[in-house]
Design a protein around this motif. Structure first.
Motif, PDB file in Angstrom:
ATOM      1  N   GLU A 162       0.816  -1.219   0.000  1.00 34.60           N
ATOM      2  CA  GLU A 162       0.000   0.000   0.000  1.00 34.60           C
ATOM      3  C   GLU A 162       0.849   1.269   0.000  1.00 34.60           C
ATOM      4  O   GLU A 162       0.405   2.323  -0.459  1.00 34.60           O
ATOM      5  N   ALA A 163       2.067   1.184   0.511  1.00 36.51           N
ATOM      6  CA  ALA A 163       2.959   2.350   0.532  1.00 36.51           C
ATOM      7  C   ALA A 163       3.703   2.520  -0.791  1.00 36.51           C
ATOM      8  O   ALA A 163       4.473   3.470  -0.949  1.00 36.51           O
ATOM      9  N   GLY A 164       3.491   1.593  -1.728  1.00 41.85           N
ATOM     10  CA  GLY A 164       4.162   1.671  -3.012  1.00 41.85           C
ATOM     11  C   GLY A 164       5.493   0.955  -3.070  1.00 41.85           C
ATOM     12  O   GLY A 164       6.136   0.923  -4.117  1.00 41.85           O
ATOM     13  N   GLU A 165       5.932   0.379  -1.938  1.00 38.90           N
ATOM     14  CA  GLU A 165       7.210  -0.319  -1.904  1.00 38.90           C
ATOM     15  C   GLU A 165       7.125  -1.640  -2.679  1.00 38.90           C
ATOM     16  O   GLU A 165       6.108  -2.355  -2.610  1.00 38.90           O
ATOM     17  N   VAL A 166       8.180  -1.979  -3.397  1.00 39.77           N
ATOM     18  CA  VAL A 166       8.240  -3.253  -4.106  1.00 39.77           C
ATOM     19  C   VAL A 166       8.515  -4.364  -3.095  1.00 39.77           C
ATOM     20  O   VAL A 166       9.518  -4.337  -2.381  1.00 39.77           O
ATOM     21  N   ILE A 167       7.603  -5.338  -3.025  1.00 47.90           N
ATOM     22  CA  ILE A 167       7.763  -6.432  -2.071  1.00 47.90           C
ATOM     23  C   ILE A 167       8.097  -7.758  -2.764  1.00 47.90           C
ATOM     24  O   ILE A 167       8.438  -8.735  -2.113  1.00 47.90           O
ATOM     25  N   TYR A 168       8.001  -7.785  -4.097  1.00 46.23           N
ATOM     26  CA  TYR A 168       8.342  -8.999  -4.834  1.00 46.23           C
ATOM     27  C   TYR A 168       8.589  -8.637  -6.289  1.00 46.23           C
ATOM     28  O   TYR A 168       7.907  -7.788  -6.858  1.00 46.23           O
ATOM     29  N   VAL A 169       9.602  -9.291  -6.881  1.00 49.68           N
ATOM     30  CA  VAL A 169       9.895  -9.148  -8.314  1.00 49.68           C
ATOM     31  C   VAL A 169       9.876 -10.535  -8.930  1.00 49.68           C
ATOM     32  O   VAL A 169      10.446 -11.481  -8.372  1.00 49.68           O
ATOM     33  N   GLY A 170       9.220 -10.660 -10.078  1.00 51.12           N
ATOM     34  CA  GLY A 170       9.185 -11.935 -10.785  1.00 51.12           C
ATOM     35  C   GLY A 170       9.372 -11.729 -12.269  1.00 51.12           C
ATOM     36  O   GLY A 170       9.440 -10.600 -12.753  1.00 51.12           O
ATOM     37  N   LYS A 171       9.434 -12.804 -13.012  1.00 51.54           N
ATOM     38  CA  LYS A 171       9.572 -12.733 -14.471  1.00 51.54           C
ATOM     39  C   LYS A 171       8.774 -13.870 -15.082  1.00 51.54           C
ATOM     40  O   LYS A 171       8.493 -14.892 -14.445  1.00 51.54           O
ATOM     41  N   SER A 172       8.386 -13.706 -16.348  1.00 58.64           N
ATOM     42  CA  SER A 172       7.645 -14.751 -17.034  1.00 58.64           C
ATOM     43  C   SER A 172       7.600 -14.463 -18.522  1.00 58.64           C
ATOM     44  O   SER A 172       7.739 -13.308 -18.942  1.00 58.64           O
ATOM     45  N   ILE A 173       7.372 -15.522 -19.302  1.00 60.60           N
ATOM     46  CA  ILE A 173       7.148 -15.318 -20.727  1.00 60.60           C
ATOM     47  C   ILE A 173       5.695 -14.932 -20.989  1.00 60.60           C
ATOM     48  O   ILE A 173       5.348 -14.518 -22.089  1.00 60.60           O
ATOM     49  N   ASN A 174       4.840 -15.051 -19.966  1.00 60.54           N
ATOM     50  CA  ASN A 174       3.453 -14.595 -20.043  1.00 60.54           C
ATOM     51  C   ASN A 174       3.085 -14.047 -18.664  1.00 60.54           C
ATOM     52  O   ASN A 174       2.704 -14.791 -17.771  1.00 60.54           O
ATOM     53  N   ILE A 175       3.220 -12.742 -18.512  1.00 53.03           N
ATOM     54  CA  ILE A 175       3.023 -12.111 -17.201  1.00 53.03           C
ATOM     55  C   ILE A 175       1.619 -12.372 -16.664  1.00 53.03           C
ATOM     56  O   ILE A 175       1.449 -12.690 -15.483  1.00 53.03           O
ATOM     57  N   TYR A 176       0.606 -12.255 -17.498  1.00 54.04           N
ATOM     58  CA  TYR A 176      -0.776 -12.461 -17.058  1.00 54.04           C
ATOM     59  C   TYR A 176      -0.964 -13.863 -16.475  1.00 54.04           C
ATOM     60  O   TYR A 176      -1.483 -14.023 -15.363  1.00 54.04           O
ATOM     61  N   LYS A 177      -0.528 -14.893 -17.195  1.00 54.39           N
ATOM     62  CA  LYS A 177      -0.723 -16.263 -16.725  1.00 54.39           C
ATOM     63  C   LYS A 177       0.081 -16.539 -15.459  1.00 54.39           C
ATOM     64  O   LYS A 177      -0.402 -17.223 -14.545  1.00 54.39           O
TER      65      LYS A 177
END
Length: 497
Positions: free
Chosen positions: A243-258
């Protein structure tokens, strides 16, 4: 019909903790019509801090039924009902695990009153059950006991259904005007259709609100379905923000939606994973086009931002490494030691500390039948220990020729380095008019770039001029090595001598 459920457990991890109490209230959309509650013997000791929180002691559950004794009753009372709970994934995951241990697949539609409350009663300082009930005037007797919490959740659920009936289409926190219009069109204007036996059927607005809540039950409470629907079905990295806008997780994918849908669909494994989901308030992303660039950029971002919920690849400093030297007799020697930025010598691979470097080297010695003494793992003036037990071929005492020994050292080096020392991986860009380049020179990853599709280069320096520089480390080396072992359509590797 709705089954409002609350559980008390021995801890927060369904994989290893057990249920100590269960309460179920059946709600017909107007009122509570049935209920069931019982303590359960979890078959293990209840931790003191859980007893302090819930008041449930080992003595209280000693003669209580075990879950398998009440499983049929739980199935029967919730049959045909929507499974409702405050933080529904927690309670639902525990029940599914208990049933799975009995060989039964327990499956119900779910609805989360945390999410529904945020939608219909916006602006509350807290949506925890205790504070929310206190703020909106719902009595909660027996906090942190299954019956007390489930009954309060049932009252809250009834309050929320009342809000959906009174709300106007399009008001903040209600179903969209289009959704309500579709439902309203099913009933004659000015009256509600009759249900079975002449009873009044639920209002169209209530139906729409509940259906929307069921459809989005798996989403984190702070994340809107509209945001999820807007996610790209393309390759890149994504960020979860609190809620404060801080990044709490980073991920990657060939299909971000899925990939993000998979995040939200999995059952809760622990209290920490529930807290993680409940903390997600926003999702942003960056497209990369290339999967390799997504992998490398994700690794860089994790080291740079150190998000609270990323465990792997957080280390950004690698103060130890494996080095290659050749002694006076012509034997190639793999040695572990400190990595010093002032030292021009570049390690074959950088590692987190000298203990890990030593363990890594022991593994290579065993796998490629190298000499412990020549690798600095056995201090002696004579033969190494492996020679004495016939595992070393005698390089330590000059019995094995340098050429034969060095061939195995080269095999070990090949297993941790690239096939070529200097090369560029050219892959897809973010658009059809763009491509990506990843540069490795003299065995070190230098960075990547997005270039115009018409970009051409004759020498490696042309690529060096366009890339954005990123740090080479053990993780990037492993990412590139693993990626190059598999073929990727549309990509090519350009090798430089």
């Amino acid at each position: 019909m709705y089954a409002i459920v609350d559980l008390e457990t021995t801890g927060g991890q369904p994989a290893q903790d057990r249920i100590t109490e269960i309460a179920v209230y059946i709600h017909d959309g107007e009122k509570i019509v049935d209920e069931y509650a019982t303590l359960l013997n979890p078959g293990r000791s209840i931790p003191p801090f859980i007893t302090q929180l819930t008041g449930i002691t080992n003595d209280m559950v000693r003669d209580a039924p075990k879950f398998h004794e009440v499983a049929r009753r739980v199935v029967e009372i919730t049959e045909g009902c929507v499974f409702v709970a405050h933080n529904v994934r927690f309670d639902y995951s525990f029940l599914k695990k208990e049933f799975a241990d009995l060989g039964y697949n327990y499956s119900r539609k779910t609805l989360c009153t945390v999410r529904l409350s945020r939608s219909l009663i916006p602006g509350q300082p807290s949506y925890s059950l205790g504070k929310l009930c206190q703020n909106i005037g719902i009595p909660l007797n027996g906090r942190h006991r299954a019956a007390g919490d489930a009954h309060a959740t049932a009252l809250l659920f009834g309050r929320l259904l009342g809000i959906t009936q009174e709300s106007e289409a399009g008001a903040p926190g209600t179903p969209t005007a289009d959704t309500l219009a579709q439902v309203d069109a099913l009933a004659p204007a000015g009256r509600r259709p009759e249900g079975p036996g002449g009873t009044k059927a639920p209002s169209p607005r209530r139906v729409a609100a509940v259906q929307e809540a069921i459809r989005t039950a798996l989403l984190p409470p702070l994340v809107s379905p509209q945001l999820v629907a807007s996610l790209p079905q393309a390759t890149g990295v994504y960020y979860f923000h609190d809620e404060a806008g801080e990044v709490i997780y980073v991920g990657k994918s060939i299909n971000i939606y899925k990939r993000i849908q998979q995040h939200f669909a999995v059952d809760v494994k622990s209290r920490k994973s529930l807290d993680f989901k409940n903390s997600i308030a926003d999702i942003t992303w960056e497209l990369t086009g290339s999967e390799l660039v997504a992998l490398l950029y994700e690794s860089h971002l994790i080291k740079q931002l150190k998000p609270a919920y990323n465990r792997a690849q957080r280390r950004s400093v690698f103060p130890a490494g494996i080095y290659l030297r050749t002694d006076e007799q012509g034997y190639k020697r793999l040695l572990y030691g400190k990595a010093d930025a002032r030292n021009a010598e570049i390690p074959i691979i950088a590692l987190g500390n000298q203990y890990k470097a030593q363990g890594f080297l022991y593994h290579k010695v065993a796998k490629f039948n190298l000499c412990q003494k020549l690798c600095g793992l056995y201090k002696t003036q004579g033969a190494c220990f492996d020679y004495q037990v016939h595992r070393c071929l005698g390089a330590c005492v000059g019995e094995e020729a340098p050429e034969a020994y060095n061939a195995r050292v080269d095999e070990a080096i090949d297993s941790i380095t690239y096939e070529h020392q200097s090369f560029v991986v050219i892959g897809a860009g973010r658009t059809e008019l763009e491509k990506t380049v990843v540069l490795v020179e003299h065995g070190r990853y230098l960075g990547f770039a997005y270039v115009d599709d018409t970009f051409t280069a004759r020498k490696i320096g042309d690529f060096r001029d366009v890339i954005k520089t990123y740090t080479d480390n053990k993780d990037t080396q492993q990412i590139i090595r693993q990626y190059l072992r598999t073929k990727h359509k549309g990509e090519k590797v350009k090798v430089f001598a």
